[in-house]
Structure formats: structure tokens, C-alpha cells
Scaffold this motif. Sequence first.
Motif, PDB file in Angstrom:
ATOM      1  N   ASP A 148       0.865  -1.182   0.000  1.00  0.00           N
ATOM      2  CA  ASP A 148       0.000   0.000   0.000  1.00  0.00           C
ATOM      3  C   ASP A 148       0.900   1.230   0.000  1.00  0.00           C
ATOM      4  OD1 ASP A 148      -2.183   1.653   0.167  1.00  0.00           O
ATOM      5  OD2 ASP A 148      -2.403   1.457   2.353  1.00  0.00           O
ATOM      6  N   ALA A 187      -4.423   4.109  -3.498  1.00  0.00           N
ATOM      7  CA  ALA A 187      -5.634   4.886  -3.791  1.00  0.00           C
ATOM      8  C   ALA A 187      -5.312   6.081  -4.671  1.00  0.00           C
ATOM      9  CB  ALA A 187      -6.267   5.353  -2.481  1.00  0.00           C
ATOM     10  N   LEU A 188      -4.027   6.367  -4.870  1.00  0.00           N
ATOM     11  CA  LEU A 188      -3.655   7.552  -5.638  1.00  0.00           C
ATOM     12  C   LEU A 188      -3.501   7.194  -7.113  1.00  0.00           C
ATOM     13  CD1 LEU A 188      -1.021   9.066  -3.211  1.00  0.00           C
ATOM     14  CD2 LEU A 188      -3.496   9.340  -3.248  1.00  0.00           C
ATOM     15  N   SER A 189      -4.290   7.874  -7.952  1.00  0.00           N
ATOM     16  CA  SER A 189      -4.383   7.406  -9.337  1.00  0.00           C
ATOM     17  C   SER A 189      -3.795   8.363 -10.361  1.00  0.00           C
ATOM     18  CB  SER A 189      -5.848   7.164  -9.678  1.00  0.00           C
ATOM     19  OG  SER A 189      -6.546   8.385  -9.569  1.00  0.00           O
ATOM     20  N   MET A 190      -3.170   9.468  -9.918  1.00  0.00           N
ATOM     21  CA  MET A 190      -2.670  10.411 -10.912  1.00  0.00           C
ATOM     22  C   MET A 190      -1.468   9.822 -11.639  1.00  0.00           C
ATOM     23  SD  MET A 190      -2.897  14.200  -9.500  1.00  0.00           S
ATOM     24  CE  MET A 190      -4.223  14.804  -8.499  1.00  0.00           C
ATOM     25  N   ALA A 191      -1.295  10.279 -12.881  1.00  0.00           N
ATOM     26  CA  ALA A 191      -0.176   9.811 -13.690  1.00  0.00           C
ATOM     27  C   ALA A 191       1.135  10.058 -12.966  1.00  0.00           C
ATOM     28  CB  ALA A 191      -0.189  10.510 -15.041  1.00  0.00           C
ATOM     29  N   ASP A 214       1.589  10.196  -9.767  1.00  0.00           N
ATOM     30  CA  ASP A 214       1.715   9.255  -8.646  1.00  0.00           C
ATOM     31  C   ASP A 214       2.325   7.958  -9.134  1.00  0.00           C
ATOM     32  OD1 ASP A 214       0.434  11.039  -6.963  1.00  0.00           O
ATOM     33  OD2 ASP A 214      -1.547  10.280  -7.506  1.00  0.00           O
ATOM     34  N   VAL A 224      -4.134   0.635  -9.049  1.00  0.00           N
ATOM     35  CA  VAL A 224      -5.019   1.506  -8.273  1.00  0.00           C
ATOM     36  C   VAL A 224      -6.116   0.666  -7.613  1.00  0.00           C
ATOM     37  CG1 VAL A 224      -6.627   3.436  -8.405  1.00  0.00           C
ATOM     38  CG2 VAL A 224      -4.517   3.486  -9.734  1.00  0.00           C
ATOM     39  N   LYS A 225      -6.394   0.979  -6.360  1.00  0.00           N
ATOM     40  CA  LYS A 225      -7.453   0.291  -5.603  1.00  0.00           C
ATOM     41  C   LYS A 225      -8.821   0.648  -6.146  1.00  0.00           C
ATOM     42  CE  LYS A 225      -5.453   0.248  -0.999  1.00  0.00           C
ATOM     43  NZ  LYS A 225      -5.539   0.936   0.303  1.00  0.00           N
ATOM     44  N   PRO A 226      -9.825  -0.146  -6.078  1.00  0.00           N
ATOM     45  CA  PRO A 226      -9.735  -1.541  -5.653  1.00  0.00           C
ATOM     46  C   PRO A 226      -9.303  -2.393  -6.832  1.00  0.00           C
ATOM     47  CG  PRO A 226     -11.996  -0.991  -6.158  1.00  0.00           C
ATOM     48  CD  PRO A 226     -11.188   0.228  -6.443  1.00  0.00           C
ATOM     49  N   ASP A 277      -9.327  -6.327  -8.506  1.00  0.00           N
ATOM     50  CA  ASP A 277      -9.839  -7.682  -8.427  1.00  0.00           C
ATOM     51  C   ASP A 277      -8.666  -8.599  -8.063  1.00  0.00           C
ATOM     52  OD1 ASP A 277     -12.382  -9.346  -9.653  1.00  0.00           O
ATOM     53  OD2 ASP A 277     -10.468 -10.444  -9.724  1.00  0.00           O
ATOM     54  N   ASP A 292      -2.893   5.216 -20.538  1.00  0.00           N
ATOM     55  CA  ASP A 292      -2.862   5.279 -19.079  1.00  0.00           C
ATOM     56  C   ASP A 292      -4.269   5.514 -18.522  1.00  0.00           C
ATOM     57  OD1 ASP A 292      -3.363   7.967 -19.509  1.00  0.00           O
ATOM     58  OD2 ASP A 292      -1.777   8.685 -18.177  1.00  0.00           O
ATOM     59  N   PHE A 293      -5.264   5.193 -19.333  1.00  0.00           N
ATOM     60  CA  PHE A 293      -6.652   5.329 -18.867  1.00  0.00           C
ATOM     61  C   PHE A 293      -7.416   4.079 -19.290  1.00  0.00           C
ATOM     62  CE2 PHE A 293      -6.235   6.968 -23.117  1.00  0.00           C
ATOM     63  CZ  PHE A 293      -7.360   6.513 -23.794  1.00  0.00           C
ATOM     64  N   ARG A 307     -11.505   5.946  -1.507  1.00  0.00           N
ATOM     65  CA  ARG A 307     -11.260   4.754  -2.296  1.00  0.00           C
ATOM     66  C   ARG A 307     -11.068   3.529  -1.397  1.00  0.00           C
ATOM     67  NH1 ARG A 307      -7.760   6.239  -7.197  1.00  0.00           N
ATOM     68  NH2 ARG A 307      -9.421   5.965  -8.702  1.00  0.00           N
ATOM     69  N   SER A 357     -13.155   0.255  -1.763  1.00  0.00           N
ATOM     70  CA  SER A 357     -12.463  -0.983  -2.090  1.00  0.00           C
ATOM     71  C   SER A 357     -12.902  -2.086  -1.138  1.00  0.00           C
ATOM     72  CB  SER A 357     -10.955  -0.797  -1.968  1.00  0.00           C
ATOM     73  OG  SER A 357     -10.537   0.255  -2.801  1.00  0.00           O
ATOM     74  N   ARG A 389      -9.598  11.995 -12.289  1.00  0.00           N
ATOM     75  CA  ARG A 389      -8.867  12.275 -13.530  1.00  0.00           C
ATOM     76  C   ARG A 389      -9.070  13.743 -13.926  1.00  0.00           C
ATOM     77  NH1 ARG A 389      -4.982   9.488 -16.726  1.00  0.00           N
ATOM     78  NH2 ARG A 389      -5.429   9.748 -18.926  1.00  0.00           N
ATOM     79  N   GLU A 429      -7.049  15.812 -11.708  1.00  0.00           N
ATOM     80  CA  GLU A 429      -5.637  15.702 -12.103  1.00  0.00           C
ATOM     81  C   GLU A 429      -5.346  16.622 -13.282  1.00  0.00           C
ATOM     82  OE1 GLU A 429      -4.607  11.874 -13.603  1.00  0.00           O
ATOM     83  OE2 GLU A 429      -2.520  12.428 -13.986  1.00  0.00           O
ATOM     84  N   ARG A 477       0.057  18.081 -15.638  1.00  0.00           N
ATOM     85  CA  ARG A 477       0.377  17.271 -16.805  1.00  0.00           C
ATOM     86  C   ARG A 477       1.026  18.090 -17.897  1.00  0.00           C
ATOM     87  NH1 ARG A 477      -2.484  11.867 -17.035  1.00  0.00           N
ATOM     88  NH2 ARG A 477      -1.513  11.737 -19.049  1.00  0.00           N
ATOM     89  N   GLN A 536      -1.386  11.077 -23.989  1.00  0.00           N
ATOM     90  CA  GLN A 536      -2.339  10.148 -23.404  1.00  0.00           C
ATOM     91  C   GLN A 536      -3.742  10.750 -23.404  1.00  0.00           C
ATOM     92  OE1 GLN A 536      -2.187   7.081 -22.317  1.00  0.00           O
ATOM     93  NE2 GLN A 536       0.007   6.767 -22.571  1.00  0.00           N
TER      94      GLN A 536
END
Lengths: 226, 453
Positions: A53, A82-86, A88, A102-104, A106, A186-187, B248, B252, B293, B296, B302, B349
Motif C-alpha cells: 500500500d 488509492a492515488l491514481s494520478m499519472a 503518482d 489503483v485500488k480496488p 480484483d 494510461d486510462f 477509495r 475498495s 482524472r 488531475e 500534466r 495520453q
Amino acid sequence: MSLHLLLVEDDATYAHGLAADLIGLGHRVEHVFDGRLALAAIDREQYDAVILDRMMPRLDGLSVVEMLRASGITVPIVMLTALSMASDKVDGLEAGADDYVVKPVDPHELIARVQAVIRGRRWTASESDTIRAGDIVVSPTSFRAWRAGQPITLANLELKLLAELARHAGEVLTRAMLIERVWGYDFEPETNIVDVYIRRLRMKLTEQGGADPIETVRGIGYSLKP
Amino acid sequence: MIGAAIRRLSLRGLTVGVLALFLIATVATGISILTANRVTVARAVDRRIAVVADLVLERDAGETRLPTPLLLTRIAALSGQRDTGDIGLLLLGADNQRLGGNIAPRFTLPMGWSDLRRRDGIIGLSHGRALVRDAGEGRRLAVVAETEPFDSYRAARTRIYLIGFGSIILIVIGGVVAFSMLVGRRIGDQRATVEAIIAGDIRHRVPVSGSDDEFDRQAAAFNRMLDRIAELMEAMRGQSNDIAHDLRTPLSRLRGQLAHMVADARDPVQAERASAALAQCDALLAMFAALLRIAEIETRQRQAGFARFDLSTLVRDTASMMIPVAEDAGRRLGVDVNIVVPDFTGDRQLLPQALVNLIGNAIKYGGDTITVSLDASEEGVSLHVVDNGPGIAPEDRSQALRRFGRLDTAREAVGGHGLGLPLVEAIARLHRGRLTLGDAAPGLVVSLILPRR
């Protein structure tokens, strides 16, 4: 292949659920709550991979990766965050993590990624350009593919998709992994791009007879028979 | 009104205006000095001439006539004196014959005052004044004096004026131009900083020269403001990280538990309910991902990763990639790239994401034919995604661009989190462009207008 995994996660409920899932998939999982305990555990035991984590009390994930890499420990690390920015993600990979999820996630996807990282370690660059999986041969550099000795005409993207599946034959590649590696995005697109391309690839692979070499793993992704 | 006009003046306008006024004032001063000088000298010379004429024509008490020899003696005496030796004197008889004197003009001087020039043929005189007075018995006395202390006095004076005023003008023009360049450069430094920040580099600062002048103090204040903004942005980023983490993680957790419920369900009804809950949880996560997003993109971080690439190829490749996806949904997708944009600067992107998103929308909500085209436009390039579906009514278009502004009606049934177009719009804004919705009659045309840099 049963894996010995270290799960580092401060959220007890989430960690217990994920650990149970991973154990359910046949892996051995040890769970610690923070970065310092993780360092101690890695020092004590040999793990196939670490699921780490990022935001944790005491010692955060990024510092753990940096400290491990600085001391020459090369254990595969998949950051789960949990951090999803590029930026990050770049931070995570630059610190020395092998993958960034990125959480969650599978549990199947997580295991697929862990296995891809482990396999990637064993993969050597000196390997020949052509990739074989069953009766399929792919040459990504010459943009050609054959099935049972017969050439198959593939569009560029289809060839890249087949090469990626063949490189990891026998493993499950999730849609997210394919979008990332084959499309280079990246998306995650909202449209079913991966499914459409797999369907076309299947058609072309079976045009001249032969069984369907691509297996659909329901709700998770695809796998090419080895 | 004058205040408003001054406020509208550009730096260049102000410079040119000040210089023009200064030139006019200088030239006027020069002319005034010249004129005053000439008038004063002429007046003094006139007085002198009048005095000399009086001396020649002086009558003693009781004397009624002035004999010619007396006049000639007086003339000779005056001509011989040091202080009047430069004065020209001439006595003419009634029949215009020369009775005596020390000058011989080529023509008859008029009675009273007159100006003299070099061409009047009086030796040694280039500019002067003449007075002709009646000396009685038809005789006339002409008295002539120079108004210039030496020959070519005018040329010398002009030279002095040119050198004097010319150097003043040069110094002032040089000074004003240097001043305006200095001001322009210092303001240019600030503008460069502002541009860099608009382009996404918040770390940029205005250079401070260290002279602690007005500009330095202005730059320092400006930089302090930027520091504060950067701090606030950092705090905001930290906050959005916290939100991402705090929201999140429980989601989750929830998703994990729902997935277990689906897996462990004993009867089909329970399984179906759990699946529906799982699907809703996934929709929530997708919405959350889209929101993050957008956040961001809006931090503009970016922009630091902007690269130069061939936009035409990117559009053609991305749109062509979507052709099978469109066909799979029973739609026809045409790609029409009409221009070559080999040197576009942007995010490699996000632009495919925008296009994939727009084509995805057209597949979901549009008709059976979709066209993607890239054209040159006034502002740069425009990327159009056109479908022949029901379109969006003009009054609903702004709603469609609003976050969560999903249009109820047919679109509700197809699902989606209502953040697709806002996301594309954020991508457009990141590239200093904009997103517009229009009528394709029938259908919808979505245009992404991007300036070229």
C-alpha cells in the motif's frame, strides 16, 4: 503456481478481505500493517512478491520501496494504492516498484500482475525475436505471425495483442493490463475495445481451422494456451 | 476622459508621444531664441544708426541750414572714430548724385528704415539695417550698419544651434528609448513568467535584479503571490490525495465484501442482488476515477509532460483503432484527416482519451454513421466527431457539458456517469482549447478546438 506473498496494508478490513481472496486463489499470504513491519518481514523471510500500500502510517509505501532498492533487495513489488494520478504512478515506478495498481483491484487481476512481474524478471533480453505459444509463432519486429505454419494476416494492433498474449502464454492478462501494454493508454476506456480486438484476433486465428487458442477468463481477462 | 485616454496609451504610444512633444518644444524654443535674438540685435543696431544720423544732422542753435561740406566733415570724422568706424554713411544730392561717404550701394536706398542683404552690394556687409533721412535741400543721408558681428554669422549660429539642440534631442531620444526598452524588458520578464505559469510550470519566478528598484519590489511581491498560490495548490493536491485515499479505501473494502457475497451466494436471488450491488459499486468507482482524472487534469501538472508529436497521425491511428469497435456495435465510422500537423504540442495520453471518449459517446448515443475529421481552423485545428443520431437540443447543450449533467431521456438508459464530456472539456482546456456541441442536422457534432503552438 502458488506464491508466497507479503501484503502490506494498513486498512484491516480491506487487507483481510484481499488476503482471504488471495489465499482462496491458492497463495500463501502474510499481512503486516505498516512499512516498518514490512521491512522487518522482508529481512526475515523470502517472498515471491510484495503487495505494498502507498499511504500508510509510520513509514509510507514509497519510502519502503526506496529503502529496499537502496539496500539492494530486488523482490518484485506491486504497489497497491488509492492515488491514481499519472504523476503518482511515475513516482511509484521511479522509486523502484515493478507495477502500480489503483485500488480496488480484483484479486485475479492483482495475481495476474504479480505473476507478470515475476515472469518479467526471468525473461531475458537475449531471447530470440520470435515468440512461440502452442502452434502460434509471432515475430513482432517483422510484423508477421503464423499458425501451424500458415501465415496469418494481422493488423498492427492485432499483432501487438497476439505478441503480448504469446509472451505470457498460459497466464491471465487482464483488460487493464492489455490496455496498458498493447494500446499504451494510461486510462481505461469505457468502451469494450479489448473484447472487440480479441474477437477479431480469434476469428483470424481460427479462419484456417484449428481450435480457439484464446481462453476467456470470465470477468478477468484472456489467456493464450501455451 | 484624458485620464482614460492616458490609461489606454501603450508604452510605445507614450514614448512616441513624449518624443514628438519634446521635438516640437525644442524646435519652437530654437525658433523663439533665434527670432528674439534677431529682433533685439536689430533694435540695438537701429538705435545706433539713429544716434549716428542725429550726430550728422545735428544743428547748432539758431542754425538754419547745414552746408554740404559740414556734413561731409562730420561724416569723415565719424568714419574715422573707433566706435563708429564700422558704420556706413552716404550723402546723396538732390539729383541723386553721390556727394560723399564711405559706401556705394548699387541701388537707391528707400527713405526710412530698410533691411540690407549681401546682394545689395555694400562691401563687407552681409546683413544689416539702413536708415535714409532727409538732410534738407533735397539731400539725403543714408546710414548703414551691420546686424551681424562677423561674416557667416548665420551659418555659425545655425551650427551652434544644431549642435546644441541636436545633442539635447539625441540625449533625450536615447534616454526615452532606453527607458522604454528597460521598462519593456522588465515587464517582458514578468510576462514570460506568467506565460510559463499558464503553461503549467508554477515553479517559475520573475527574475529579481537585486537593485531594489520599483521593478524589483514589484517582482518580489509577484513572486510572493506565486509562492502562496503554489502553497495553496500543493494543499489542494494533498487534499485530493486524502479524498482519494479516504474514499477509495472504504469503497475498495465494500467492493471486496460484495464480491465475496456474489461468490458465496447460495440462491440465485441473493446472487443477483449482490451482483447488482457490485455493479453499482463499480459504477461509483468509475465515477470517482473520472472525477479524480478531471481533478488531475485541472491541476495542470500534466502540462509539464507535454510532448511534440504528429497530431494527424495520432488522430488517424486512434480513430482507425475505434473502427472495429464501432462496427461491433453496428455503426460505420469514417476517418477524414485533412491536414498535416507534424508539430503539435500536447499530452499524448489525454488526446487519445478524449477522442476514444467522444467516439465511444457517438457509438452509445448516436446514429449508425460516425465521422471523425481533423481540419485547420482559425484558432488552430478542430477535431470533429459527427454522428447522425438524435443530437442534443441547443438548450440542453450546456447541461451536457456540466459535471453529472447527464441528460435524462434516452441517454439515462445507456448508463454512464455523466463525466465523459466534462473530462474531454478539461482536456481541451488543458491544451488551451475548447469543446463545443453543435447541430449536424441530423445528429450531433462535437468539436474539440485546439490552438497550435
